[in-house]
Design a protein around this motif. Structure first.
Motif, PDB file in Angstrom:
ATOM      1  N   GLU A 176      31.107  36.245  40.753  1.00  0.00           N
ATOM      2  CA  GLU A 176      30.644  35.689  42.016  1.00  0.00           C
ATOM      3  C   GLU A 176      30.419  36.794  43.047  1.00  0.00           C
ATOM      4  N   THR A 177      31.374  37.704  43.095  1.00  0.00           N
ATOM      5  CA  THR A 177      31.264  38.779  44.075  1.00  0.00           C
ATOM      6  C   THR A 177      30.185  39.775  43.681  1.00  0.00           C
ATOM      7  N   VAL A 211      37.439  52.398  24.763  1.00  0.00           N
ATOM      8  CA  VAL A 211      36.016  52.306  24.517  1.00  0.00           C
ATOM      9  C   VAL A 211      35.638  53.224  23.351  1.00  0.00           C
ATOM     10  N   SER A 246      37.189  34.554  42.263  1.00  0.00           N
ATOM     11  CA  SER A 246      37.062  34.792  43.697  1.00  0.00           C
ATOM     12  C   SER A 246      37.050  33.448  44.396  1.00  0.00           C
ATOM     13  N   ILE A 286      42.264  37.867  30.437  1.00  0.00           N
ATOM     14  CA  ILE A 286      42.142  38.287  31.831  1.00  0.00           C
ATOM     15  C   ILE A 286      40.946  37.550  32.426  1.00  0.00           C
ATOM     16  N   GLU A 287      41.124  37.044  33.609  1.00  0.00           N
ATOM     17  CA  GLU A 287      39.999  36.369  34.261  1.00  0.00           C
ATOM     18  C   GLU A 287      39.917  36.816  35.714  1.00  0.00           C
ATOM     19  N   HIS A 288      38.712  37.187  36.108  1.00  0.00           N
ATOM     20  CA  HIS A 288      38.471  37.538  37.502  1.00  0.00           C
ATOM     21  C   HIS A 288      38.013  36.294  38.242  1.00  0.00           C
ATOM     22  N   ALA A 301      33.816  36.898  33.064  1.00  0.00           N
ATOM     23  CA  ALA A 301      34.883  36.925  34.068  1.00  0.00           C
ATOM     24  C   ALA A 301      36.116  37.648  33.554  1.00  0.00           C
ATOM     25  N   ALA A 302      36.178  37.887  32.257  1.00  0.00           N
ATOM     26  CA  ALA A 302      37.300  38.659  31.722  1.00  0.00           C
ATOM     27  C   ALA A 302      37.224  40.111  32.153  1.00  0.00           C
ATOM     28  N   THR A 303      36.096  40.522  32.655  1.00  0.00           N
ATOM     29  CA  THR A 303      35.962  41.939  33.024  1.00  0.00           C
ATOM     30  C   THR A 303      35.446  42.166  34.437  1.00  0.00           C
ATOM     31  N   ILE A 304      34.706  41.224  34.992  1.00  0.00           N
ATOM     32  CA  ILE A 304      34.251  41.408  36.383  1.00  0.00           C
ATOM     33  C   ILE A 304      34.334  40.100  37.158  1.00  0.00           C
ATOM     34  N   ASP A 305      34.337  40.246  38.457  1.00  0.00           N
ATOM     35  CA  ASP A 305      34.281  39.095  39.341  1.00  0.00           C
ATOM     36  C   ASP A 305      32.804  38.770  39.559  1.00  0.00           C
ATOM     37  N   ARG A 312      32.913  32.618  31.526  1.00  0.00           N
ATOM     38  CA  ARG A 312      34.313  32.991  31.245  1.00  0.00           C
ATOM     39  C   ARG A 312      34.393  34.328  30.510  1.00  0.00           C
ATOM     40  N   ARG A 315      30.429  48.063  35.224  1.00  0.00           N
ATOM     41  CA  ARG A 315      31.155  48.487  34.036  1.00  0.00           C
ATOM     42  C   ARG A 315      31.783  47.236  33.446  1.00  0.00           C
ATOM     43  N   PHE A 327      34.170  45.927  30.638  1.00  0.00           N
ATOM     44  CA  PHE A 327      35.190  46.460  29.720  1.00  0.00           C
ATOM     45  C   PHE A 327      35.010  47.984  29.563  1.00  0.00           C
ATOM     46  N   ASP A 328      34.773  48.648  30.648  1.00  0.00           N
ATOM     47  CA  ASP A 328      34.578  50.105  30.683  1.00  0.00           C
ATOM     48  C   ASP A 328      33.253  50.548  30.077  1.00  0.00           C
TER      49      ASP A 328
END
Lengths: 982, 172
Positions: free
Chosen positions: B116-117, A599, A163, A159-161, B110-114, B107, B128, B130-131
């Motif tokens: 840049e934003t 988790v 923007s 998964i990759e976020h 980026a698997a868990t958050i954006d 990378r 958070r 990966f929670d």
């Protein structure tokens, strides 16, 4: 044509072999499964889900309703893989679906003769007599697409976020033009293209852009985009939108297993994802060999696959003529073009098709206008002829032999992703299809997705959309000019949805191929009063499942409109649900798969538990030892041994999971007075107190002990499962109701490990382990006192508190020294005990957990009336005076014992008076008590029956049957608490 | 995982972590609305850096600060307490500092958050991952993540998974 001789834009030089239904075939590198099977002369690729009709490949893309395969060998099988999208690898094993025992001979195909029995809504009306169970087994065997995979063992999906300023969906001509305009204007751009190559229809359309071949323009554009830092994600389809993010799914080679999910936050979105060609309904339009016109062109251009040698083309627009020209150029014989438009309509709509028709006629192609294909003729092996007739005289039909019948009824803009963002569709008369309503603040539709069906318009549309999107994000650079182009003309389509057919034959006019929905089904649904398209969808299954109306949605709506005598816009489109194509659940889970599914929290003693044979289990998010293997082979045996050890000698347990909240500030005492039933402000420094908190409605929320560290500082402990909730509870009131108070709340759960030392030998052992400087406090501390100091130069709090009823101490220490302290205690002769023993010890003493404080019990129910003080007003206290809280029907916490030695009862069992069936309570906890020698428990029982000696029946029909029990005081062991005070 | 320095290299991702044995959190009684000592990172998301670039004080959520390894900044916190703006609490062992470096560090996150934003216009952010609750900040070589200790092992395993798996990396 042999594999080695084929030429196509996607073919590589390599050869490979694959297996389909047990037979081995040759293919070329770059071939898709559908292309390779067609090249090997295989037309029968699957069977339909309901009637088990033989089916061949219909499309050249993800929309494919028929050619869906199970890939791999059991148990590592991935079902429902789209044949036109699956790029073959050497040795790949494919299996057709929805058939038994073989594809060519399917027993259940007898159902095809029962079309009237299995019409729309049949499952609402049939199988009622004598009982559903008579039919259930066979129906479940027949139902579903493919079969559920076993242990797929797929690699971890990624998964990759991302923007960006502008996300462009689709890298066809419009998408590339949009991306170029936006990038030139200075926007950061990401492109998602579902195919492995860019260019869309330029792959087979003979076109020029800016005076050069379109392929050169595509290549130059991609080069410039790379230079400008545009990120291109190929084989990535935008499958939906969630949480304001667009979700793109990447399946390299069209096969789940090495897939990625992109969660893209874009400030503007250009939807240029093209359009989906749809068929026309005619009798037996689902025979193998009936294929979409555009699909046949793609197979020819990409893979050099000729879908037949003698073709009949059936359409309602001009594109059929340019396609025919390309087929002729490739050496195929086009027997006839069946154009639904009449002669007059040609001239009205322009002269190009007239000229092309003349050329084609000279080349031996029979061009029929105002005609329709009434039926396809053939069998399991595929289509052998087309029955053609004038539309206004369908009985005057004649047969034209062919081995491929290519059909095109027009195009539906690919609006799935855009409509999922909350937009509404509106009908465009120009293209006779639904487009997405504008969303000017964010989304800009372009190209075929916007109804621009010719190259020049698509390019200018794309450029304008890209420029608008960039401007929207504040990028004002020069976006350049629109590329001029020449290519296939506008299709000039006249709507035509289905060929004439007698009503009795409508059950063979297929509208939704994946779900076996026919014109007859639509008619039946409407006649039975299902008029709304959403009702029609649910009653007939039109556009349900993975198809979601891609192939049959528009066609179904149009035919429903015709049957109802209304217009297509009035019927409308049914809701298009995500995802656009099948996405494995594993892809969405990302890293959270397998052992990492959820988790897990670990205490500082996690490794120590493993070292000593602790059997770790998930308790909420925490990993905690249930028992230690050295004490018994299972939890029951080991738990009893460990509990006995604590009562007779001593033991240690890990209570680090207790929530710990530090409350500081001059008004911290006053704050806590409001949070708990009893006052915290009166606790002396160095003392602790058992405290109970209430919800706003007066029900018990949690309990724990509160330590007073200083005049202005407290630590509150919470139940393991209540830590985060209590923290939020405290913070909410601190930040809102009492925002002005000089108090702060800090979570210190992880800052303090807690080791419980319990049992008669606990004080002596601690004396040995902690050293002489702790001798005084060890002997001075009385129940609920604590002392603070140092051990190995790190902070340590020694709390005299017990959850076992034994002489016990809690050691609150910093996490880094917890393993040292733990090992020292073990070396001094104390063995660890787990949750199983902890539960035995606390039930013996009548101590409570969330089993009793279950959110439905008041302090009075739990025997805590003594804690309710009139001088302390806290959250929930005002509601404790409610009359209902004191009614005789309220439950009361009691103890339970078995009447007959050797019997047992379990938590959850319902309690009744022996001769009655109505429950009067239930068992909250039960254990085998080594101290008592019998099964004992706690229960909530109606007050009128909560008297010691009352005999009740613990009813547990699904587990251990009925057990006679006697009500007893909740404290089963050491009622005078002598051991605790030792 | 022990509190000792540990390091793993996964492809182009380097992960190192250590427990913060002496961390301190500062909580304001009210935010905004107080007078803060000079140098205090008042804007949520801002960071006070020590001269060698060490993260001295992170304003990770409105009115909440973390001093991961308090040194000179301890005096700053003391003065804030003395000024009556809030309280400080020793949270030694609560946080693990996880350092992510290498080409794949962005990378992995980026698997868990954006990223840049999340880090747009701010130096650190409570997130958070990966929670798992944590705080993230950008460094010269990559990223620093402060994770709650009980979640740290889980988080590190998750951070490694996108790189360890066979997942094809994006086409760039």
């Amino acid at each position: 044509m042999g594999s080695a001789l084929r030429q196509g834009t996607r073919l590589g030089p390599g050869q490979l072999r694959f297996r389909f239904d047990g037979r081995e075939y040759n293919a070329r590198s770059g071939d898709t499964a559908a292309a390779a099977l067609l090249a090997n002369g295989i037309r029968l690729m699957g069977r339909s889900v309901k009637y088990r009709r033989p089916r061949g490949v219909m499309t050249a893309g993800l929309e494919e309703p028929n050619a869906l395969f199970s890939v791999g060998e059991r148990p590592f099988v991935i079902p429902n893989v789209s044949g036109p999208s699956l790029i073959l690898r050497d040795g790949l094993v494919l299996r057709s679906q929805n058939r038994w025992p073989t594809l060519s001979f399917d027993v259940a195909s007898v159902l095809r003769t029962g079309g009237s029995l299995f019409g729309a809504g049949f499952y609402y009306k049939t199988f009622m007599w004598p009982s559903w169970r008579v039919y259930e087994g066979i129906i479940r065997r027949l139902a579903g697409l493919g079969e559920a995979p076993g242990d797929c063992n797929l690699p971890t999906p990624s998964i990759e976020h991302l923007s960006c300023d502008v996300l462009v969906g689709g890298a066809g001509p419009a998408g590339l033009a949009a991306a170029l305009a936006a990038a030139r204007a200075g926007a950061t751009v990401v492109i998602c293209e579902r195919e492995p190559v860019c260019g869309g229809e330029l792959e087979f359309e003979e076109a020029t852009i800016e005076g050069r071949p379109s392929a050169d323009w595509v290549s130059a554009t991609l080069s410039e985009l790379r230079t400008r830092g545009v990120r291109l994600l190929t084989e990535s389809t935008i499958v939906g939108e969630t949480d304001g993010l667009l979700i793109a799914h990447r399946e390299p080679g069209g096969l789940a297993g090495e897939n990625s999910v992109y969660r893209i936050r874009a400030r503007a979105f250009v939807a240029a994802m093209g359009s989906v060609e749809h068929p026309i309904a005619f009798i037996d339009n689902d025979l193998p060999g009936v294929m979409l016109l555009g699909a046949a062109e793609r197979y020819l251009a990409r893979f050099g696959v000729q879908v037949g040698s003698e073709l009949v083309l059936f359409a309602n627009h001009d594109r059929v003529y340019t396609a025919a020209s390309r087929f002729l150029a490739a050496g195929l014989r086009v027997r006839a073009i069946v154009d639904t438009r009449g002669e007059g309509e040609f001239e009205i709509n322009g002269g190009l098709s007239v000229r092309t028709r003349a050329e084609l006629t000279r080349a031996g192609v029979e061009c029929l206008s105002g005609h329709a294909v009434i039926a396809a003729q053939g069998g399991r092996g595929g289509v052998r002829a087309a029955l053609v007739a004038p539309i206004n005289a369908p009985d005057a039909s004649r047969v034209i032999a062919c081995d491929a019948l290519l059909v095109s009824g027009g195009w539906s803009p690919a609006v799935h992703a855009t409509l999922q963002q909350g937009g509404t569709p509106h009908f465009s008369n120009e293209i006779s299809a639904f487009k997405a309503a504008e969303r000017p603040g964010w989304r800009h539709d372009a190209g075929a997705a916007n109804g621009a069906l010719d190259l020049a318009t698509a390019l200018s549309d794309g450029h304008a959309a890209g420029e608008r999107a960039a401007r929207l994000t504040g990028r004002v650079g020069d976006s350049g000019s629109t590329a001029g182009a020449g290519g296939d003309p506008r299709p000039r389509l006249l709507p035509f949805w289905r060929s004439p057919a007698p009503v009795g034959a409508e059950k063979r006019q297929f509208v939704d191929f994946q779900n076996d929905v026919t014109v007859a089904d639509l008619r039946q649904a409407i006649e039975e009063g299902f008029l709304d398209i959403e009702h029609i969808k649910r009653y007939t299954t039109l556009g349900v499942g993975t198809d979601q109306g891609r192939m049959g949605g528009l066609l179904g709506a149009a035919i429903a409109a015709e049957i109802q005598g209304t217009s297509v816009p009035q019927v409308g489109m049914s809701r298009l649900r995500p995802p656009y194509h099948s996405v494995t659940l594993q892809s969405l889970a990302g890293a959270r798969v397998g052992g990492a599914l959820r988790v897990t929290r670990r205490t500082p003693l996690h490794d120590a538990h493993a070292t000593h044979g602790g059997q770790l289990e998930s308790m909420g998010l925490w990993m905690r030892p249930r028992y230690y293997i050295a004490n018994g082979p299972d939890a029951f045996t080991a738990g009893i041994a460990e509990a006995r050890q604590v009562r007779t000698w001593g033991g240690i347990s890990d209570a680090s999971t207790l929530g710990k909240i530090e409350i500081a500030g001059p008004e911290s005492g006053a704050f806590l007075d409001r949070m708990y039933l009893t006052k915290a402000s009166t606790i002396r420094i160095g003392r602790s107190k058992y405290m109970v908190s209430l919800r706003e409605d007066g029900m018990v929320l949690d309990d724990g002990i509160v330590l007073r560290l200083a005049e202005d500082r407290f630590v509150a402990t919470t139940g393991t499962g209540h830590g985060e909730h209590m923290l939020s509870h405290f913070e909410y009131y601190r930040d809102t109701e009492w925002g002005g108070r000089r108090v702060t709340v800090t979570d210190v759960t992880e800052a303090w490990a807690v080791i419980v030392v319990a049992g008669p030998r606990s004080r002596d052992t601690l004396h040995t382990v902690l050293g002489s400087e702790w001798q005084v406090p060890l002997h001075r501390l009385v129940h609920m006192d604590f002392a603070a100091g140092l051990w190995r130069e790190r902070e340590l709090r020694l709390v005299r508190a017990s959850f076992s009823g034994e002489l016990a101490f809690e050691l609150h220490c910093r996490p880094d020294i917890a393993p040292l302290l733990w090992e020292a205690l073990i070396e001094s002769g104390l063995a660890p005990y787990g949750l199983e023993a902890l539960d035995i010890l606390r039930v013996e003493k009548g101590y409570l957990t969330s089993s009793e404080m279950n959110g439905q019990t008041t302090p009075f129910d739990l025997g805590m009336s003594g804690l309710v003080k009139s001088d302390n007003h806290c959250i929930g206290s005002d509601l404790l005076d409610r009359r209902a809280f004191h009614a005789p029907t309220r439950p009361l916490l009691v103890g339970l014992k078995v009447v007959d030695a050797g019997t047992k009862f379990l938590p959850g069992a319902q309690l009744t008076v022996p001769d009655e069936r109505r429950p009067c309570g239930f068992v909250t906890s039960s254990v085998y008590s080594p101290a008592i020698g019998e099964w004992i428990g706690l229960a909530l029982v109606a007050r009128s029956l909560a008297h010691a000696g009352t005999v009740l029946l613990a009813r547990d029909p699904l587990r251990d049957g009925d057990t006679s029990v006697t009500v007893a005081p909740p404290v089963h062991f050491d009622a005078g608490a002598e051991r605790l005070k030792a | 995982m022990t509190s000792a320095q540990a390091q793993r290299k996964v492809g182009e991702l380097h992960i190192a972590w250590r427990a913060l044995e002496h961390a301190v959190e500062f909580r304001a009684y009210a935010f905004p609305g107080a007078t803060w000592p000079t140098g205090f990172p008042i804007t949520p998301g801002s960071v006070l850096r020590a001269p060698l670039g060490r993260f001295a004080l992170l304003h990770f959520a409105p009115g909440r600060w973390l001093a991961p390894e308090p040194a000179e900044e301890a005096a700053l916190l003391d003065s804030a307490v003395a000024a009556g703006t809030g309280t400080q609490t020793g949270v030694g062992g609560k946080w693990q500092a996880i350092t992510l470096t290498g080409a794949q560090a962005p990378r992995a996150l980026a698997a868990t958050i954006d990223l840049e934003t999340v880090l747009s216009g701010r130096d650190c952010a409570a997130v958070r991952l990966f929670d798992c609750p944590g705080i993230v900040a950008r460094t010269v070589e990559g990223f620093e993540v402060w994770a709650l200790s009980s979640y740290a092992t889980d988080l590190i395993q998750c951070l490694k998974r996108p790189i360890l798996g066979k997942s094809a990396l994006p086409v760039t």
